[in-house]
Design a protein around this motif. Structure first.
Motif, PDB file in Angstrom:
ATOM      1  N   PRO A 225       9.889  13.196 -26.295  1.00  0.00           N
ATOM      2  CA  PRO A 225       9.764  11.763 -26.585  1.00  0.00           C
ATOM      3  C   PRO A 225       9.626  11.543 -28.084  1.00  0.00           C
ATOM      4  O   PRO A 225       9.036  12.360 -28.794  1.00  0.00           O
ATOM      5  N   GLU A 226      10.139  10.428 -28.541  1.00  0.00           N
ATOM      6  CA  GLU A 226      10.127  10.145 -29.981  1.00  0.00           C
ATOM      7  C   GLU A 226       8.882   9.379 -30.418  1.00  0.00           C
ATOM      8  O   GLU A 226       8.460   9.507 -31.572  1.00  0.00           O
ATOM      9  N   HIS A 227       8.304   8.561 -29.520  1.00  0.00           N
ATOM     10  CA  HIS A 227       7.340   7.557 -29.959  1.00  0.00           C
ATOM     11  C   HIS A 227       6.036   7.645 -29.164  1.00  0.00           C
ATOM     12  O   HIS A 227       6.047   7.741 -27.924  1.00  0.00           O
ATOM     13  N   PHE A 228       4.914   7.560 -29.905  1.00  0.00           N
ATOM     14  CA  PHE A 228       3.585   7.689 -29.317  1.00  0.00           C
ATOM     15  C   PHE A 228       2.643   6.690 -29.983  1.00  0.00           C
ATOM     16  O   PHE A 228       2.870   6.248 -31.112  1.00  0.00           O
ATOM     17  N   THR A 252      15.382   8.970 -26.204  1.00  0.00           N
ATOM     18  CA  THR A 252      15.257  10.288 -26.813  1.00  0.00           C
ATOM     19  C   THR A 252      16.544  10.641 -27.543  1.00  0.00           C
ATOM     20  O   THR A 252      17.609  10.082 -27.274  1.00  0.00           O
ATOM     21  N   THR A 253      16.426  11.598 -28.439  1.00  0.00           N
ATOM     22  CA  THR A 253      17.505  11.893 -29.376  1.00  0.00           C
ATOM     23  C   THR A 253      17.899  13.361 -29.237  1.00  0.00           C
ATOM     24  O   THR A 253      17.150  14.248 -29.680  1.00  0.00           O
ATOM     25  N   PRO A 254      19.055  13.657 -28.646  1.00  0.00           N
ATOM     26  CA  PRO A 254      19.465  15.060 -28.489  1.00  0.00           C
ATOM     27  C   PRO A 254      19.497  15.822 -29.808  1.00  0.00           C
ATOM     28  O   PRO A 254      19.174  17.007 -29.851  1.00  0.00           O
ATOM     29  N   GLY A 255      19.847  15.143 -30.889  1.00  0.00           N
ATOM     30  CA  GLY A 255      19.888  15.817 -32.178  1.00  0.00           C
ATOM     31  C   GLY A 255      18.546  16.370 -32.604  1.00  0.00           C
ATOM     32  O   GLY A 255      18.464  17.436 -33.236  1.00  0.00           O
ATOM     33  N   HIS A 256      17.478  15.665 -32.268  1.00  0.00           N
ATOM     34  CA  HIS A 256      16.153  16.164 -32.630  1.00  0.00           C
ATOM     35  C   HIS A 256      15.758  17.374 -31.779  1.00  0.00           C
ATOM     36  O   HIS A 256      15.046  18.259 -32.256  1.00  0.00           O
ATOM     37  N   THR A 304      21.543   8.581 -28.646  1.00  0.00           N
ATOM     38  CA  THR A 304      20.329   8.504 -27.837  1.00  0.00           C
ATOM     39  C   THR A 304      20.661   8.414 -26.357  1.00  0.00           C
ATOM     40  O   THR A 304      21.748   7.967 -25.963  1.00  0.00           O
ATOM     41  N   ILE A 305      19.681   8.822 -25.539  1.00  0.00           N
ATOM     42  CA  ILE A 305      19.777   8.692 -24.088  1.00  0.00           C
ATOM     43  C   ILE A 305      18.477   8.070 -23.579  1.00  0.00           C
ATOM     44  O   ILE A 305      17.448   8.111 -24.244  1.00  0.00           O
ATOM     45  N   ASP A 306      18.535   7.495 -22.371  1.00  0.00           N
ATOM     46  CA  ASP A 306      17.339   6.863 -21.812  1.00  0.00           C
ATOM     47  C   ASP A 306      16.633   7.808 -20.855  1.00  0.00           C
ATOM     48  O   ASP A 306      17.008   8.982 -20.701  1.00  0.00           O
ATOM     49  N   ALA A 307      15.606   7.297 -20.185  1.00  0.00           N
ATOM     50  CA  ALA A 307      14.783   8.133 -19.316  1.00  0.00           C
ATOM     51  C   ALA A 307      15.552   8.664 -18.106  1.00  0.00           C
ATOM     52  O   ALA A 307      15.149   9.651 -17.496  1.00  0.00           O
ATOM     53  N   ASN A 309      18.632   9.738 -18.351  1.00  0.00           N
ATOM     54  CA  ASN A 309      19.660  10.596 -18.922  1.00  0.00           C
ATOM     55  C   ASN A 309      20.998   9.882 -19.124  1.00  0.00           C
ATOM     56  O   ASN A 309      22.051  10.517 -19.168  1.00  0.00           O
ATOM     57  N   ARG A 310      20.953   8.568 -19.268  1.00  0.00           N
ATOM     58  CA  ARG A 310      22.172   7.803 -19.528  1.00  0.00           C
ATOM     59  C   ARG A 310      22.298   7.518 -21.022  1.00  0.00           C
ATOM     60  O   ARG A 310      21.291   7.241 -21.688  1.00  0.00           O
ATOM     61  N   PRO A 311      23.524   7.566 -21.558  1.00  0.00           N
ATOM     62  CA  PRO A 311      23.691   7.251 -22.977  1.00  0.00           C
ATOM     63  C   PRO A 311      23.233   5.830 -23.280  1.00  0.00           C
ATOM     64  O   PRO A 311      23.483   4.898 -22.507  1.00  0.00           O
ATOM     65  N   VAL A 312      22.552   5.663 -24.383  1.00  0.00           N
ATOM     66  CA  VAL A 312      22.123   4.339 -24.843  1.00  0.00           C
ATOM     67  C   VAL A 312      22.957   3.931 -26.050  1.00  0.00           C
ATOM     68  O   VAL A 312      23.734   2.983 -25.996  1.00  0.00           O
ATOM     69  N   VAL A 313      22.818   4.647 -27.144  1.00  0.00           N
ATOM     70  CA  VAL A 313      23.643   4.424 -28.334  1.00  0.00           C
ATOM     71  C   VAL A 313      24.655   5.562 -28.393  1.00  0.00           C
ATOM     72  O   VAL A 313      24.293   6.722 -28.548  1.00  0.00           O
ATOM     73  N   ARG A 314      25.928   5.222 -28.246  1.00  0.00           N
ATOM     74  CA  ARG A 314      26.960   6.246 -28.079  1.00  0.00           C
ATOM     75  C   ARG A 314      27.582   6.686 -29.404  1.00  0.00           C
ATOM     76  O   ARG A 314      28.462   7.553 -29.417  1.00  0.00           O
TER      77      ARG A 314
END
Length: 409
Positions: A225-228, A252-256, A304-307, A309-314
Motif C-alpha cells: 500500500p502507498e498511503h497510511f 498501488t503502484t507496480p513500479g514501486h 496503478t492498480i486498485d484493490a 487488481n484492475r488497472p486504474v491509471v493506464r
C-alpha cells in the motif's frame, strides 16, 4: 552472496558497452538542465529548460547524484555539474533560518515556499552521500548537515520509519505516512552507511523495510500500500479524487514493488547478518509486479492498480521500466535464475522500442498504446531512473554504486 551470471547480457562486453553509451547519451541531455538560478531545471520534451517552473529540490538532488556517479566513472565535465548541484543544496535551496531544505527555488508563478518532505530530504541525503564518496569540495559538510536534519526531524526511532512532512519551521507534522518517501529513505540510508561508515543507517533501513514489506506487504499478498495515517494505518481510498497524482497516486503502484524488490537485495547484501525474508520478499514483490505487465492487453506496466487488481491509471511511466530492468538484473545476480534474465531482456527491448527517445533521454510517460503522452508528467524532468538502469546491472549488489565506483578508481 551473489550468484554467477555467466550467459547473461550483463556478462557480454557488447551489452555493457551499449549500456555505457546510453548512459553517456543521457548525461549529454541532462547537462542542459544546469540552471543559472542554482541547481537543475525541469527539462521539456525537447531538452529545453522550463524557466517558468521553479528549481525543484527533488530534481536538483537526483541530478547531483547522477553527475557525481558520472564523475566517479571518469566522465569529463561531470564533476563541475555535480558541484553546481552541491552549491544549490548548500545555498539557495537550504533554509538558513530553520534548517533543512526548501522544496524549490520558486519560479515566476509559484509560491515562495512549501512543506519540508521526507521524500525531498531523502534525496538530499542520497546526493550528499554520493557527492562525499566522489570527494567533491564541501560535500562532507553537506553530508553532516543532511544526516543531522534527517535524524533530528524525519527519523521516527520509536516506530522505525520516516515522518512524512512539516511546515517550514518544523511545526505541523503531517498526519500521513507515505511508502514512497520511506522507500527512498531506504535508498538514502544505504548510501549514508557507505559515506559515513556508520552501520546504524543499515539497521534503520531494515526497520523501514520490515514494516512496509515484511509486515504490511506480506499480509496483503505482497502488494505494498502507498498511503497510511501517521500512526501506520492503511488509507485505501487516499487520493480517490486525484488518481493520477505523480507522487501520491490512488491504489498501488507496480513500479514501486519492483523498486522495493531491488532495494531489499541491496540491503541484504550490505548487512553482515541479513534476515532470510529479504530475498523471499524481493522474489514475491517481483512476481506480483510482473502480473501488471501487459495487464490491459498492451505492452508495458500500468501506472496503478486498485484493490481488485484492475488497472486504474493506464499510462506507462519511464521510471517503472527503468526499475523493472534494475530489479530483474539484481534478482538474476542474486539467484542465478534465468527467468530474471528473460525479463531483463524483455524490458530492455521494450525500452529500446518505445521508451528511449532517439532525440534525447527517455519519454517520461507513454499512453496505453505506447505513444508519447503527458497526462501525469510533462517533459523529461530528470535522468536519475534511466541512468541507474544503465549502471546498476553492471555492479554488485553492495556496496552502493558510488562506493563501488570509488573503490574501482
Amino acid at each position: 552472496m551473489n550468484a554467477s551470471h555467466d550467459g547473461s547480457w550483463t556478462a557480454l562486453a557488447a551489452h555493457r558497452a551499449w549500456l555505457d553509451a546510453e548512459a553517456d547519451r543521457l548525461l549529454r541531455f541532462g547537462a542542459a538542465a544546469r540552471d543559472p538560478r542554482g541547481g537543475f531545471a525541469w527539462l521539456g520534451a525537447d531538452g529545453t529548460p522550463d524557466r517558468d517552473r521553479g528549481v525543484q529540490l527533488w530534481i536538483t538532488t537526483r541530478m547531483a547524484h547522477v553527475f557525481a556517479l558520472a564523475h566517479l566513472r571518469g566522465v569529463p565535465g561531470a564533476g563541475p555539474l555535480a558541484d553546481h548541484g552541491l552549491a544549490a543544496l548548500s545555498g539557495p535551496l537550504r533554509d538558513a533560518q530553520h534548517g533543512g531544505w526548501y522544496p524549490a527555488i520558486p519560479g515566476p508563478s509559484e509560491p515562495p515556499e512549501g512543506r519540508k518532505t521526507a521524500y525531498g530530504h531523502a534525496f538530499v541525503l542520497l546526493a550528499a552521500s554520493t557527492l562525499a564518496l566522489a570527494q567533491r569540495p564541501g560535500s562532507r559538510a553537506l553530508l553532516a548537515d543532511a544526516t543531522g536534519v534527517f535524524e533530528a526531524h524525519f527519523w521516527d526511532d520509536a516506530h522505525g520509519r520516516a515522518r512524512e512532512s512539516f511546515a517550514r519551521d518544523w511545526s505541523d507534522p503531517e498526519d500521513y505516512l507515505g511508502a514512497n518517501a520511506n522507500m527512498h529513505t531506504v535508498e538514502a540510508f544505504l548510501a549514508a552507511a557507505d559515506a559515513t561508515g556508520d552501520p546504524s543507517w543499515l539497521r534503520r533501513a531494515l526497520r523501514i523495510a520490515d514494516f512496509f514489506v515484511n509486515h504490511i506487504a506480506r499480509s496483503g499478498w505482497w502488494r505494498v500500500p502507498e498511503h497510511f495515517t501517521a500512526d501506520g494505518h492503511v488509507l485505501p481510498e487516499y487520493n480517490a479524487d486525484a488518481k493520477d497524482d505523480p507522487f501520491r497516486p490512488y491504489g498501488t503502484t507496480p513500479g514501486h514493488a519492483l523498486e522495493w524488490s531491488r532495494l531489499l537485495l541491496n540491503l541484504e547484501a550490505a548487512l553482515p547478518d541479513p534476515p532470510d525474508w529479504l530475498v523471499e520478499a524481493a522474489r514475491w514483490l517481483f512476481v506480483v509486479a510482473v502480473g501488471s505487465w501487459d495487464h490491459d492487453g498492451h505492452q508495458g506496466f500500468v501506472y496503478t492498480i486498485d484493490a481488485d487488481n484492475r488497472p486504474v491509471v493506464r499510462a506507462r511511466m519511464h521510471w517503472v521500466t527503468a526499475e523493472a530492468i534494475a530489479a530483474a538484473a539484481a534478482l538474476h545476480r542474486r539467484t542465478g535464475d534465468l527467468v530474471y534474465e528473460h525479463w531483463y531482456r524483455v524490458w530492455w527491448d521494450y525500452a529500446a522500442q518505445y521508451v528511449i527517445d532517439p532525440r534525447g533521454s527517455w519519454h517520461h510517460e507513454l499512453a496505453p498504446d505506447n505513444t508519447p503522452a503527458a497526462t501525469v508528467w510533462s517533459g523529461k524532468p530528470d535522468i536519475y531512473h534511466a541512468y541507474q538502469a544503465t549502471l546498476l546491472p553492471q555492479l554488485a549488489l553492495a556496496p552502493t554504486a558510488a562506493a563501488q565506483l570509488r573503490g574501482a578508481r
